[in-house]
Design a protein around this motif. Structure first.
Motif, PDB file in Angstrom:
ATOM      1  N   GLY A 116     -13.464   9.375 -33.485  1.00  0.00           N
ATOM      2  CA  GLY A 116     -14.453   9.216 -34.568  1.00  0.00           C
ATOM      3  C   GLY A 116     -13.932   8.489 -35.789  1.00  0.00           C
ATOM      4  O   GLY A 116     -14.494   8.605 -36.877  1.00  0.00           O
ATOM      5  N   LYS A 117     -12.857   7.719 -35.618  1.00  0.00           N
ATOM      6  CA  LYS A 117     -12.235   7.047 -36.773  1.00  0.00           C
ATOM      7  C   LYS A 117     -13.224   6.146 -37.521  1.00  0.00           C
ATOM      8  O   LYS A 117     -13.274   6.149 -38.746  1.00  0.00           O
ATOM      9  N   THR A 118     -14.014   5.394 -36.767  1.00  0.00           N
ATOM     10  CA  THR A 118     -14.945   4.452 -37.404  1.00  0.00           C
ATOM     11  C   THR A 118     -16.070   5.196 -38.122  1.00  0.00           C
ATOM     12  O   THR A 118     -16.391   4.887 -39.278  1.00  0.00           O
TER      13      THR A 118
ATOM     14  N   GLU B  91       1.495  11.719 -24.575  1.00  0.00           N
ATOM     15  CA  GLU B  91       2.508  10.736 -24.986  1.00  0.00           C
ATOM     16  C   GLU B  91       2.307  10.301 -26.437  1.00  0.00           C
ATOM     17  O   GLU B  91       3.253  10.069 -27.175  1.00  0.00           O
ATOM     18  N   ARG B  92       1.066  10.166 -26.814  1.00  0.00           N
ATOM     19  CA  ARG B  92       0.784   9.612 -28.136  1.00  0.00           C
ATOM     20  C   ARG B  92       0.852  10.628 -29.274  1.00  0.00           C
ATOM     21  O   ARG B  92       1.002  10.228 -30.425  1.00  0.00           O
ATOM     22  N   THR B  93       0.735  11.901 -28.938  1.00  0.00           N
ATOM     23  CA  THR B  93       0.687  12.928 -29.984  1.00  0.00           C
ATOM     24  C   THR B  93       1.942  12.903 -30.861  1.00  0.00           C
ATOM     25  O   THR B  93       1.882  13.152 -32.064  1.00  0.00           O
TER      26      THR B  93
ATOM     27  N   TYR C 192       0.327  -9.215 -26.041  1.00  0.00           N
ATOM     28  CA  TYR C 192      -0.190 -10.136 -27.053  1.00  0.00           C
ATOM     29  C   TYR C 192      -1.080  -9.385 -28.040  1.00  0.00           C
ATOM     30  O   TYR C 192      -0.964  -9.563 -29.258  1.00  0.00           O
ATOM     31  N   PHE C 193      -1.964  -8.510 -27.521  1.00  0.00           N
ATOM     32  CA  PHE C 193      -2.842  -7.718 -28.401  1.00  0.00           C
ATOM     33  C   PHE C 193      -2.010  -6.903 -29.394  1.00  0.00           C
ATOM     34  O   PHE C 193      -2.318  -6.853 -30.580  1.00  0.00           O
ATOM     35  N   ARG C 194      -0.935  -6.261 -28.922  1.00  0.00           N
ATOM     36  CA  ARG C 194      -0.115  -5.414 -29.798  1.00  0.00           C
ATOM     37  C   ARG C 194       0.552  -6.245 -30.887  1.00  0.00           C
ATOM     38  O   ARG C 194       0.756  -5.771 -32.005  1.00  0.00           O
ATOM     39  N   LYS C 195       0.898  -7.480 -30.539  1.00  0.00           N
ATOM     40  CA  LYS C 195       1.531  -8.366 -31.518  1.00  0.00           C
ATOM     41  C   LYS C 195       0.528  -8.698 -32.629  1.00  0.00           C
ATOM     42  O   LYS C 195       0.840  -8.581 -33.817  1.00  0.00           O
TER      43      LYS C 195
ATOM     44  N   LEU D 227      -9.554  -1.861 -38.141  1.00  0.00           N
ATOM     45  CA  LEU D 227      -8.496  -2.767 -37.670  1.00  0.00           C
ATOM     46  C   LEU D 227      -8.947  -3.596 -36.463  1.00  0.00           C
ATOM     47  O   LEU D 227      -8.692  -4.803 -36.401  1.00  0.00           O
ATOM     48  N   ASP D 228      -9.648  -2.960 -35.519  1.00  0.00           N
ATOM     49  CA  ASP D 228     -10.129  -3.705 -34.344  1.00  0.00           C
ATOM     50  C   ASP D 228     -11.046  -4.861 -34.775  1.00  0.00           C
ATOM     51  O   ASP D 228     -10.948  -5.969 -34.240  1.00  0.00           O
ATOM     52  N   LYS D 229     -11.911  -4.590 -35.746  1.00  0.00           N
ATOM     53  CA  LYS D 229     -12.836  -5.647 -36.209  1.00  0.00           C
ATOM     54  C   LYS D 229     -12.073  -6.781 -36.885  1.00  0.00           C
ATOM     55  O   LYS D 229     -12.417  -7.960 -36.727  1.00  0.00           O
TER      56      LYS D 229
ATOM     57  N   LEU E  15      -7.494   2.746 -37.796  1.00  0.00           N
ATOM     58  CA  LEU E  15      -6.575   2.074 -36.867  1.00  0.00           C
ATOM     59  C   LEU E  15      -7.195   2.071 -35.479  1.00  0.00           C
ATOM     60  O   LEU E  15      -8.166   2.773 -35.214  1.00  0.00           O
ATOM     61  N   GLY E  16      -6.598   1.322 -34.548  1.00  0.00           N
ATOM     62  CA  GLY E  16      -6.934   1.480 -33.135  1.00  0.00           C
ATOM     63  C   GLY E  16      -6.190   2.716 -32.631  1.00  0.00           C
ATOM     64  O   GLY E  16      -5.205   3.150 -33.244  1.00  0.00           O
ATOM     65  N   GLY E  17      -6.629   3.274 -31.522  1.00  0.00           N
ATOM     66  CA  GLY E  17      -5.984   4.476 -30.993  1.00  0.00           C
ATOM     67  C   GLY E  17      -4.491   4.294 -30.725  1.00  0.00           C
ATOM     68  O   GLY E  17      -3.707   5.242 -30.827  1.00  0.00           O
ATOM     69  N   GLY E  18      -4.079   3.079 -30.383  1.00  0.00           N
ATOM     70  CA  GLY E  18      -2.668   2.860 -30.037  1.00  0.00           C
ATOM     71  C   GLY E  18      -1.817   2.377 -31.200  1.00  0.00           C
ATOM     72  O   GLY E  18      -0.579   2.347 -31.089  1.00  0.00           O
ATOM     73  N   THR E  19      -2.442   2.016 -32.301  1.00  0.00           N
ATOM     74  CA  THR E  19      -1.700   1.376 -33.400  1.00  0.00           C
ATOM     75  C   THR E  19      -0.445   2.143 -33.853  1.00  0.00           C
ATOM     76  O   THR E  19       0.620   1.534 -33.977  1.00  0.00           O
TER      77      THR E  19
ATOM     78  N   TYR F  53      -6.834   9.343 -31.417  1.00  0.00           N
ATOM     79  CA  TYR F  53      -7.090   8.772 -30.097  1.00  0.00           C
ATOM     80  C   TYR F  53      -8.435   8.044 -30.070  1.00  0.00           C
ATOM     81  O   TYR F  53      -9.295   8.281 -30.919  1.00  0.00           O
ATOM     82  N   MET F  54      -8.613   7.161 -29.100  1.00  0.00           N
ATOM     83  CA  MET F  54      -9.922   6.526 -28.878  1.00  0.00           C
ATOM     84  C   MET F  54     -10.972   7.635 -28.818  1.00  0.00           C
ATOM     85  O   MET F  54     -10.744   8.666 -28.180  1.00  0.00           O
ATOM     86  N   GLY F  55     -12.098   7.419 -29.458  1.00  0.00           N
ATOM     87  CA  GLY F  55     -13.176   8.405 -29.385  1.00  0.00           C
ATOM     88  C   GLY F  55     -13.025   9.562 -30.364  1.00  0.00           C
ATOM     89  O   GLY F  55     -13.836  10.486 -30.343  1.00  0.00           O
TER      90      GLY F  55
ATOM     91  N   GLN G 239     -16.231  -0.742 -23.360  1.00  0.00           N
ATOM     92  CA  GLN G 239     -15.627  -1.657 -24.336  1.00  0.00           C
ATOM     93  C   GLN G 239     -14.137  -1.402 -24.539  1.00  0.00           C
ATOM     94  O   GLN G 239     -13.497  -2.048 -25.354  1.00  0.00           O
ATOM     95  N   ARG G 240     -13.596  -0.433 -23.803  1.00  0.00           N
ATOM     96  CA  ARG G 240     -12.193  -0.073 -24.033  1.00  0.00           C
ATOM     97  C   ARG G 240     -11.369  -0.388 -22.789  1.00  0.00           C
ATOM     98  O   ARG G 240     -11.384   0.337 -21.803  1.00  0.00           O
ATOM     99  N   PRO G 241     -10.615  -1.499 -22.862  1.00  0.00           N
ATOM    100  CA  PRO G 241      -9.924  -2.001 -21.671  1.00  0.00           C
ATOM    101  C   PRO G 241      -8.963  -1.014 -21.023  1.00  0.00           C
ATOM    102  O   PRO G 241      -8.756  -1.076 -19.806  1.00  0.00           O
ATOM    103  N   LEU G 242      -8.393  -0.077 -21.788  1.00  0.00           N
ATOM    104  CA  LEU G 242      -7.410   0.837 -21.191  1.00  0.00           C
ATOM    105  C   LEU G 242      -8.055   1.877 -20.281  1.00  0.00           C
ATOM    106  O   LEU G 242      -7.388   2.454 -19.421  1.00  0.00           O
ATOM    107  N   ILE G 243      -9.353   2.126 -20.476  1.00  0.00           N
ATOM    108  CA  ILE G 243     -10.006   3.192 -19.693  1.00  0.00           C
ATOM    109  C   ILE G 243     -11.231   2.717 -18.911  1.00  0.00           C
ATOM    110  O   ILE G 243     -11.805   3.481 -18.138  1.00  0.00           O
TER     111      ILE G 243
HETATM  112  C1  S3P Z   1      -6.743   1.140 -28.040  1.00  0.00           C
HETATM  113  C2  S3P Z   1      -7.807   1.603 -28.783  1.00  0.00           C
HETATM  114  C3  S3P Z   1      -8.909   0.741 -29.218  1.00  0.00           C
HETATM  115  C4  S3P Z   1      -8.451  -0.728 -29.280  1.00  0.00           C
HETATM  116  C5  S3P Z   1      -7.820  -1.131 -27.994  1.00  0.00           C
HETATM  117  C6  S3P Z   1      -6.608  -0.292 -27.643  1.00  0.00           C
HETATM  118  C7  S3P Z   1      -5.684   2.103 -27.644  1.00  0.00           C
HETATM  119  O1  S3P Z   1      -9.390   1.161 -30.487  1.00  0.00           O
HETATM  120  O2  S3P Z   1      -7.558  -0.924 -30.361  1.00  0.00           O
HETATM  121  O3  S3P Z   1      -8.801  -1.041 -26.993  1.00  0.00           O
HETATM  122  O4  S3P Z   1      -4.572   1.674 -27.285  1.00  0.00           O
HETATM  123  O5  S3P Z   1      -5.931   3.335 -27.738  1.00  0.00           O
HETATM  124  P1  S3P Z   1     -10.280   2.505 -30.698  1.00  0.00           P
HETATM  125  O6  S3P Z   1      -9.352   3.651 -30.860  1.00  0.00           O
HETATM  126  O7  S3P Z   1     -11.026   2.206 -31.966  1.00  0.00           O
HETATM  127  O8  S3P Z   1     -11.165   2.622 -29.503  1.00  0.00           O
END
Ligand code: S3P
Length: 173
Positions: A12-14, A142-144, A54-57, A31-33, A77-81, A8-10, A119-123
């Motif tokens: 510590g993946k990076t 949902e994501r687990t 579009y972002f997911r694509k 991946l975000d970079k 990965l991003g949290g949603g990838t 999930y976001m936060g 910096q995280r548009p979803l939250i």
């Molecule tokens: C997202 C997580 C973000 C980034 C985008 C969407 C998500 O990455 O890909 O904001 O859907 O959880 P981090 O997990 O690195 O914050």
């Protein structure tokens, strides 16, 4: 081997990716970079002007491109990838890729994201800690399902990125 960090976001993946990269002297990619590089604009701007679909694509395209490369690296990965399209399938079908789920408690995620949500548009729109925590609780539930399809799960609670990197290497070796 490609070590793929999911969570999930936060979670510590990076930071863990950087620590792992130092320990095993393998390049680290985020991946975000890579998406930002390809698009020439930051994640927030992509969401705001082109929308999440579009972002997911783009996210799936960039992932596919990276996974197709022959060299070894660590990728966060991003949290949603893992939760969209066939991203998880793509990773599972690659014999060279090991997906690691960094599992973090709701409390710890809320504490970290409370200070890092801009910096995280979803939250970014969630105004206080309670709203943020409620959102994360449901979203994480949902994501687990997708995160659990990772090859390895490592609990990250109360651990430094270096300790988590060590834990991952212990399981892999
Ligand atoms: C997202 C997580 C973000 C980034 C985008 C969407 C998500 O990455 O890909 O904001 O859907 O959880 P981090 O997990 O690195 O914050």
């Amino acid at each position: 081997m490609k070590i793929i960090l999911s969570g999930y976001m936060g979670s510590g993946k990076t930071a863990v990716g950087n620590a792992l990269s130092k320990k095993i002297d393998q390049p680290f990619k985020d991946l975000d970079k890579e998406i930002i590089k390809k698009e020439g604009r930051d994640i927030r701007e992509i969401f705001e002007t082109s929308g999440e679909i579009y972002f997911r694509k783009v996210e799936a395209e960039v992932l596919q491109d990276l996974i197709g490369r022959p060299e070894d690296f660590i990728l966060s990965l991003g949290g949603g990838t893992p939760c969209y399209g066939n991203n998880m399938q793509l990773l599972q079908n690659d014999p060279d890729a090991t997906v690691v789920y960094l599992k973090t408690s709701l409390e710890e995620l809320t504490d970290r994201l409370h200070f890092e949500k801009e910096q995280r548009p979803l939250i970014a729109h969630l105004e206080n800690r309670e709203l943020l925590k409620d959102f994360i609780r449901k979203h994480l539930f949902e994501r687990t399902y997708y995160y659990n399809q990772s090859n390895i799960t490592i609990s990250t609670n109360n651990k430094s990125p270096e300790e988590i990197a060590e834990n991952i290497l212990e399981v892999l070796n």
